[in-house]
Scaffold this motif. Structure first.
Motif: not given
Length: 130
Positions: A23-31, A40-48, A98-108
């Motif tokens: 998950l971390a690898e894909q999130i970092n690649l897509q964002l 709050h005790a778990h990994p989170v990614w932020f935009l602005e 499902d990496i394809t789904d994950l990429k779609t969701w990260l794009q959205k």
């Protein structure tokens, strides 16, 4: 990878650790522009400074949460509440990702955002940013 997130991932059981790393690898690649940290005790990614995606260990498995996921209108993402716009999916095995789904969701997640950054200032009222 952020050292705090790496430590979080390493603290999980063997299968959960693999899930977290994928998950971390894909999130970092897509964002790549997203700031990431333990929040709050778990990994989170932020935009602005607005939370976009994160994951956490829960009883049902590793929960991947999208703060604006309800608006993605994706059937595989579960909407638990009615007050906010979050939606999530649980993983118990790397084979479930499902990496394809994950990429779609990260794009959205980049294209569809609700303003969680200012939710306190707005007394719990969410406004759509994008």
């Amino acid at each position: 990878m952020n050292l705090d997130i790496q430590a979080y991932n390493n603290s999980q059981s063997a299968e959960d650790k693999l899930i977290c790393y994928i998950l971390a690898e894909q999130i970092n690649l897509q964002l790549p522009e997203a700031e990431n940290k333990i929040w709050h005790a778990h990994p989170v990614w932020f935009l602005e400074e607005n939370p976009i995606v994160g994951y956490s260990k829960q009883k049902k498995g590793i929960r991947l949460l999208f703060w604006s996921g309800k608006s993605f209108e994706e059937t595989k993402l579960n909407v638990l509440g009615t007050k906010f716009q979050d939606a999530s999916i649980f993983y118990n095995s790397v084979n479930e990702i499902d990496i394809t789904d994950l990429k779609t969701w990260l794009q959205k997640a980049q294209e569809i955002q609700w303003d969680y950054k200012n939710i306190v200032k707005r007394k719990g009222i969410l406004e759509r940013l994008k």
